[in-house]
Structures are given as structure tokens and as C-alpha cells.
Design an enzyme around this catalytic site. Structure first.
Site, PDB file in Angstrom:
ATOM      1  CG  ASN A 209      33.431  28.342 -54.313  1.00  0.00           C
ATOM      2  OD1 ASN A 209      32.472  27.998 -54.990  1.00  0.00           O
ATOM      3  ND2 ASN A 209      33.599  29.578 -53.886  1.00  0.00           N
TER       4      ASN A 209
ATOM      5  CG  ASP B 130      35.259  32.258 -47.273  1.00  0.00           C
ATOM      6  OD1 ASP B 130      34.339  33.096 -47.208  1.00  0.00           O
ATOM      7  OD2 ASP B 130      35.085  31.038 -47.072  1.00  0.00           O
TER       8      ASP B 130
ATOM      9  CE  LYS C 137      28.518  36.235 -42.943  1.00  0.00           C
ATOM     10  NZ  LYS C 137      29.173  35.890 -44.207  1.00  0.00           N
TER      11      LYS C 137
HETATM   12  O1  C5P Z   1      30.641  33.498 -43.739  1.00  0.00           O
HETATM   13  P1  C5P Z   1      30.146  32.607 -44.795  1.00  0.00           P
HETATM   14  O2  C5P Z   1      30.964  32.673 -46.075  1.00  0.00           O
HETATM   15  O3  C5P Z   1      29.916  31.198 -44.403  1.00  0.00           O
HETATM   16  O4  C5P Z   1      28.696  33.193 -45.117  1.00  0.00           O
HETATM   17  C1  C5P Z   1      27.919  32.712 -46.151  1.00  0.00           C
HETATM   18  C2  C5P Z   1      26.991  33.773 -46.635  1.00  0.00           C
HETATM   19  O5  C5P Z   1      27.696  35.008 -46.746  1.00  0.00           O
HETATM   20  C3  C5P Z   1      26.465  33.499 -48.019  1.00  0.00           C
HETATM   21  O6  C5P Z   1      25.177  34.052 -48.148  1.00  0.00           O
HETATM   22  C4  C5P Z   1      27.478  34.206 -48.898  1.00  0.00           C
HETATM   23  O7  C5P Z   1      26.905  34.555 -50.148  1.00  0.00           O
HETATM   24  C5  C5P Z   1      27.814  35.424 -48.084  1.00  0.00           C
HETATM   25  N1  C5P Z   1      29.195  35.932 -48.279  1.00  0.00           N
HETATM   26  C6  C5P Z   1      29.372  37.188 -48.818  1.00  0.00           C
HETATM   27  N2  C5P Z   1      30.626  37.695 -48.984  1.00  0.00           N
HETATM   28  C7  C5P Z   1      31.712  36.964 -48.624  1.00  0.00           C
HETATM   29  C8  C5P Z   1      31.536  35.695 -48.072  1.00  0.00           C
HETATM   30  C9  C5P Z   1      30.254  35.203 -47.914  1.00  0.00           C
HETATM   31  O8  C5P Z   1      28.372  37.842 -49.158  1.00  0.00           O
HETATM   32  N3  C5P Z   1      32.927  37.479 -48.810  1.00  0.00           N
END
Ligand code: C5P
Length: 375
Positions: free
Chosen positions: A186, A255, A317
Site C-alpha cells: 500500500n 489487509d 481492537k
Molecule cells: O482494521 P484496520 O486495518 O483499519 O485497522 C487499522 C489498525 O489496525 C492500525 O493500527 C493497523 O496498524 C492495525 N492492523 C494490524 N494488523 C492488521 C491490520 C491492521 O495491526 N492485519
């Protein structure tokens, strides 16, 4: 020097050879009530050892004014006099107040050197506009002494609460390999996380930075661990998690990851290719489950419905703070030097941070975090 003394700080002065053309060491010695360091080769009275002790003990190292020459030396690791050597040796937070001719300040070489120092975690007290020593009017005039003393005072004060903290920061994107040469990733540059790591270090915290692939240099005094994939980041974070008292998960973890990594570089298929993707492990959610007394800060990048989605992530989270970015604006956020964010806490409080350089946003985020630091 007077203003720092008024704030209760003990000041030791070092003068460069050129500074001595403007002010004598004797004047500074009388005012500071300390021997002035004017010659690094001066071993009389064991001063070389004192210098080493000073490099370790100083609460802050301030260069005012910082000339184009000194900035150039610092940015390139040149140590040919006391100040430039001390800069490389000290563990103290460093603040510089540049002062020079406006054309020099605008020169690409000086801009590049200042950017480099900022990336290395040096706090730059911006010069103002005014009459310059050369008689011109313009930007380049060293910030007012009161402003410099205030910046130093603020930093020293903040380090009281941060010095005992172990801060773990993640930054940058992750890369999820499709085959030996291709990957999914990304647009994260890592700048926000690096700025947070540098700011926490400046406040005296012990900082570990777990970084995905970026082009940024590790800030001074920060222990960096490089990783590539989400799974590697997860493992590195869990390994460094135990001693951490504050965890800032600012990485843009991919993701999705290809379910299978192909070997070598498969040839291009004329008809295109289908990728079978799996979700990556959610590192932040896993940390949320194990957080204990740690302060956990998450990030969220959204293109719409920012607040509602950020609140939902904060709850799901189990983070204490959540920093929400609106990434639909092209000019800020991803790949940019600037950002504007909304910071939410688990008690429903919210603080909007207006558009500013990421280094400034990082300072503001840590100012907010300070209220939630574990004791
Ligand atoms: O769910 P989302 O990706 O939007 O969440 C963002 C937060 O979750 C950020 O702090 C990101 O670093 C963390 N994250 C993570 N592991 C993932 C995806 C996101 O720790 N696989």
C-alpha cells in the site's frame, strides 16, 4: 542561557572557534558559572572525561544559532570540533535554532540537511523573519531567545514522564509476496510512525521501531527492526511486547496476503491472472487482547464515515487511543509530509488535530498520550 537558568536549568556552554570572534569564553563562563568548553583538545583538569560525562548526563543539547556549516556537518556525521563531535556522542535530545542568511536557508543543500536532521529526530526551532546580520530582511533570523528557552523547557519537562517508558512503534507498509519479485502493498511511507518514534526518543523514552519497507533512516537512538510481511511484523511485535509500556501500532499492515507464494518469477499470463487472497493476522486486535496495563494506540485510515468507523475499531481492537486519518484527501496523509487526524479515547473523548507536518502531529499525539501513560 539566562532564560534557561531562570527556568531552573543548569547550563554548560561550549563555543566554537568562530563564535569566539563574537563573544569571549570568559563572559560566558562568568554568566554560566561553569568552565566554558572552547577547545576539545584541552585536557587540562581532565576535561575530556568531563565531556564524556556531559554527553551522557545532559538533559538537552541546544545549538543556537545553528549555522549552515554546523547543520551540514551534523547531517553528514562530520566531527571536526567539539560541537559536531558532541552531537554524535550525546544521547540527549537535540534542539537547533538555525540562524543564517535567507538565501542560504533556502538553498537546496541546507534544506536537504535540515530534512535529514529532522528525520534523525533533531527538533528544529524554526527561524523567523526579520533583519538579518547581512542587513537584508527575510527568513533566516534565529528564533527569539524566549521561544528557544520555551522549547527546551518543554522538552526537559516532558522527559520526566517519558524517561521511564518503553515505547514500541510500528511503521510503514508491509509487503505480501505473490512470487519471488511481485508483491501486494500500500501507499504508506512510514513517515507518521517514524516521526512518533523520533518524538518519543526525544522525550527520553526507550524506543523500538518495527518497520516495514520504507526509504527512511532510523531516528537517532531508536532501535529499529526491519520486517517485510504482516506475519514477520506480528512475530517481531510479539517478541518486543513484554518490556513495552506503550505500543503505537501505526503501520499500514496489508489487509490481504496471497494464500500461496509462487516460486521464482512465473511468466506473464496473456489472459491475466487470478489471485487467491487470505486476510493477514490482525496484530492490533491480538495486542488488544493481551495488553494488560500497557497503553495501546491504534490507527485507522478511512475514506468516509471516519469517526464512526474509528470508534468501532477502538472498541473492537480494545485500544486506549485511536488516531483516525482521512485518506481520501490527496494532499495529506499517505505519502505526504503533512497530516490531519482525529484522536479518540475509550471514554468517548475526541481531539481534532489540524493539518500540520507529521513531526508536529506526532508531538501532539504524544502530548495527548501523556495523560494515559501507565505509571
Ligand atoms: O482494521 P484496520 O486495518 O483499519 O485497522 C487499522 C489498525 O489496525 C492500525 O493500527 C493497523 O496498524 C492495525 N492492523 C494490524 N494488523 C492488521 C491490520 C491492521 O495491526 N492485519
Amino acid at each position: 542561557m539566562r532564560r534557561l537558568q531562570e527556568a531552573g536549568l543548569d547550563v554548560v556552554v561550549a563555543v566554537t572557534a568562530n563564535a569566539q570572534r563574537f563573544v569571549t569564553p570568559l563572559t560566558l563562563q562568568a554568566l554560566s558559572r561553569h568552565r566554558v568548553i572552547s577547545n576539545p583538545w584541552d585536557l587540562e583538569g581532565g576535561t575530556d572525561i568531563e565531556h564524556v560525562a556531559l554527553a551522557r548526563r545532559a538533559a538537552a543539547f541546544v545549538i543556537a544559532p545553528a549555522t549552515a556549516n554546523m547543520i551540514g556537518k551534523m547531517a553528514n556525521g562530520i566531527a571536526d570540533d567539539f560541537l559536531s563531535t558532541f552531537y554524535l556522542a550525546t544521547q540527549a535530545p537535540v534542539l537547533i535554532a538555525p540562524g543564517m542568511n535567507d538565501k542560504m536557508l533556502g538553498h537546496p543543500a541546507v534544506r536537504r540537511n535540515l530534512d535529514c536532521l529532522m528525520e534523525a529526530g533533531v527538533e528544529i526551532i524554526d527561524p523567523g523573519e526579520g533583519y538579518l546580520a547581512c542587513g537584508d530582511w527575510g527568513p533566516g533570523r534565529m528564533a527569539e531567545p524566549a521561544q528557544i528557552a520555551e522549547a527546551v523547557g518543554r522538552l526537559v519537562e516532558k522527559s520526566e514522564s517519558w524517561r521511564s517508558q518503553h515505547v514500541l512503534v510500528t511503521a510503514g507498509p508491509t509487503q505480501e509476496p505473490i512470487d519471488h519479485v511481485r508483491f501486494i502493498s500500500n501507499r504508506s511511507s512510514g513517515r507518521m510512525g517514524y516521526a512518533l518514534a523520533a518524538a518519543a526518543r526525544r522525550r527520553g523514552a526507550n524506543v523500538t521501531l518495527i518497520s516495514g519497507p520504507t526509504s527512511l533512516a532510523a531516528p537517532r537512538g531508536v532501535y529499529r527492526i526491519n520486517v517485510r510481511t504482516a506475519e514477520e511484523m506480528r512475530r517481531a511485535v510479539l517478541e518486543a511486547f513484554d518490556p513495552a509500556t506503550v505500543v503505537i501500532q501505526s503501520a499500514a499492515v496489508s489487509d490481504y496476503m496471497p494464500r500461496q507464494v509462487q516460486t521464482g518469477k512465473p511468466a506473464k499470463q496473456r489472459g491475466g491472472m487470478r489471485l487467491d487472497l487470505d486476510v493477514t493476522p490482525d496484530i492490533l486486535a491480538e495486542l488488544g487482547r493481551r495488553k494488560g496495563k500497557r497503553l495501546l494506540i491504534g490507527f485507522a485510515a478511512e475514506t468516509h464515515d471516519l469517526k464512526r468507523k474509528a470508534q468501532e475499531k477502538l472498541r473492537r481492537k480494545k485500544t486506549d487511543l485511536l488516531v483516525a486519518n482521512n485518506v481520501s484527501r490527496e494532499e495529506i496523509g499517505f505519502e505526504s509530509e503533512r497530516n490531519a487526524v482525529l484522536v479518540l479515547d475509550s471514554r468517548g473523548r475526541e481531539v481534532k488535530l489540524a493539518e500540520a507536518p507529521k513531526t508536529r502531529i506526532a508531538e501532539q499525539i504524544l502530548d495527548i498520550a501523556e495523560e494515559y501513560l501507565p505509571s
